[in-house]
Design a protein around this motif. Structure first.
Motif, PDB file in Angstrom:
ATOM      1  N   TYR A 118      -9.620  85.822  -0.500  1.00 36.28           N
ATOM      2  CA  TYR A 118     -11.078  86.615  -1.428  1.00 36.28           C
ATOM      3  C   TYR A 118     -10.117  84.997  -2.481  1.00 36.28           C
ATOM      4  N   CYS A 172     -10.802  93.043  -4.376  1.00 35.04           N
ATOM      5  CA  CYS A 172     -10.681  91.545  -3.034  1.00 35.04           C
ATOM      6  C   CYS A 172     -12.320  90.927  -2.779  1.00 35.04           C
ATOM      7  N   THR A 191      -3.593  92.009   3.964  1.00 35.03           N
ATOM      8  CA  THR A 191      -4.290  90.808   2.891  1.00 35.03           C
ATOM      9  C   THR A 191      -5.857  90.272   3.520  1.00 35.03           C
ATOM     10  N   LYS A 192      -5.914  89.893   2.821  1.00 35.98           N
ATOM     11  CA  LYS A 192      -7.176  88.910   3.212  1.00 35.98           C
ATOM     12  C   LYS A 192      -7.574  87.910   1.927  1.00 35.98           C
ATOM     13  N   CYS A 246      -4.931  84.313  -0.777  1.00 35.31           N
ATOM     14  CA  CYS A 246      -4.186  86.554  -1.012  1.00 35.31           C
ATOM     15  C   CYS A 246      -4.362  86.822  -1.391  1.00 35.31           C
ATOM     16  N   CYS A 247      -5.492  87.801  -1.299  1.00 31.73           N
ATOM     17  CA  CYS A 247      -5.206  89.198  -2.181  1.00 31.73           C
ATOM     18  C   CYS A 247      -5.059  90.752  -1.250  1.00 31.73           C
ATOM     19  N   LYS A 248      -4.623  91.573  -1.865  1.00 32.24           N
ATOM     20  CA  LYS A 248      -3.956  92.674  -1.347  1.00 32.24           C
ATOM     21  C   LYS A 248      -4.453  93.516  -2.088  1.00 32.24           C
ATOM     22  N   ALA A 249      -5.446  94.143  -1.192  1.00 31.50           N
ATOM     23  CA  ALA A 249      -6.679  95.427  -1.954  1.00 31.50           C
ATOM     24  C   ALA A 249      -5.248  96.638  -2.168  1.00 31.50           C
TER      25      ALA A 249
END
Length: 281
Positions: free
Chosen positions: A118, A139, A115-116, A122-125
């Motif tokens: 964004y 994301c 995740t990153k 936290c966002c999972k592409a």
């Protein structure tokens, strides 16, 4: 001249070999060693303002203040961070469940694997698995192709059709680009072209592929001819320089070797030098 290697720790000072006077306990740290240098400080101390200084920091968990030796007091535990004058333990679970939130110590907890961060969370592409590409991953990024050998072209993952032998060089690869040319060839006027240059030492003409025929490294093109390359380092005795290479020197049939050269008819070899024969009367 320096001091002899067997003279221990002596140092050349004002024309004499001098033995620095520095006790092993560091009691003369920061003072002259008598040989133009300064005695080192003892263990746990450092030179500060001309004297040895032992850093003093509180043990109550406070931090950020002076250590009395020109430095700043930090936290003894590397897992802690100095925040607002106190050593602080960041509250970030290893599973990333607090990713993007405050760690309680002035920073933000990192996101978990895959995740990153964004827009503050936290966002999972999320990308399709049907081979389409180029859309948003949700994301802030763009969906590409999972296989690096593929290229995103017109919304689909595309495999360039370019044989390894370069036989399709200059033609479309089917994915919006052109196939590269094979080794030793270059793209010219929409087709792969192999440069053709003379081997007789001439230069400056066209290579047939939009370029100009040059000379080998170390040679220059002068008046349509490549100059002979010099030999570096210089050739040794009994050798001659031939276009950048040292080769064995051979004498003409009517000459003979003498030292590093050849003597012609009517000469004698004297101490490695050719000397004309004296006429006999």
């Amino acid at each position: 001249c320096g001091c002899k290697s067997g003279s221990g720790t002596t140092r050349c000072y004002m024309g004499q070999c001098c033995a620095p006077s520095c006790p092993a306990d560091g009691s003369k740290g920061g003072m002259s060693d008598g040989c133009g240098g300064t005695c080192p400080c003892g263990g746990g101390t450092k030179l500060y303002m001309g004297a040895c200084c032992k850093a003093q920091c509180p043990t109550d968990g406070s931090c950020g203040g002076s250590n009395g030796c020109g430095g700043t007091c930090g936290c003894s535990d590397e897992s802690l961070r100095c925040y607002m004058g106190q050593c602080c333990a960041p509250a970030c679970p290893a599973d990333g469940s607090r990713g993007g939130m405050s760690d309680g110590c002035g920073n933000t907890c990192p996101c978990g694997s895959g995740t990153k961060l964004y827009m503050g969370a936290c966002c999972k592409a999320q990308c399709p698995t049907d081979g389409s590409c180029g859309g948003s991953n949700g994301c802030g990024g763009t969906c590409g192709c999972s296989d690096e050998s593929l290229r995103c072209y017109m919304g689909q993952c595309c495999a360039p059709a370019c044989p390894a032998d370069g036989s399709k060089g200059g033609m479309s690869d089917g994915c919006g680009r052109t196939c590269p040319c094979g080794s030793g060839t270059t793209l010219y006027n929409g087709a792969c072209c192999k440069p053709q240059c003379p081997t007789d030492g001439s230069c400056g003409g066209s290579d047939g592929c939009g370029g100009t025929c040059g000379c080998a490294s170390g040679s220059k093109c002068t008046a349509g001819q490549c100059t002979a390359r010099p030999c570096s380092p210089a050739c040794g005795c009994g050798q001659v320089c031939v276009d950048g290479a040292c080769v064995t020197q051979y004498c003409d049939p009517d000459a003979f070797a003498c030292g590093c050269t050849c003597c012609g008819p009517g000469n004698s070899c004297v101490s490695g030098r050719c000397v004309p024969n004296q006429p006999v009367f």
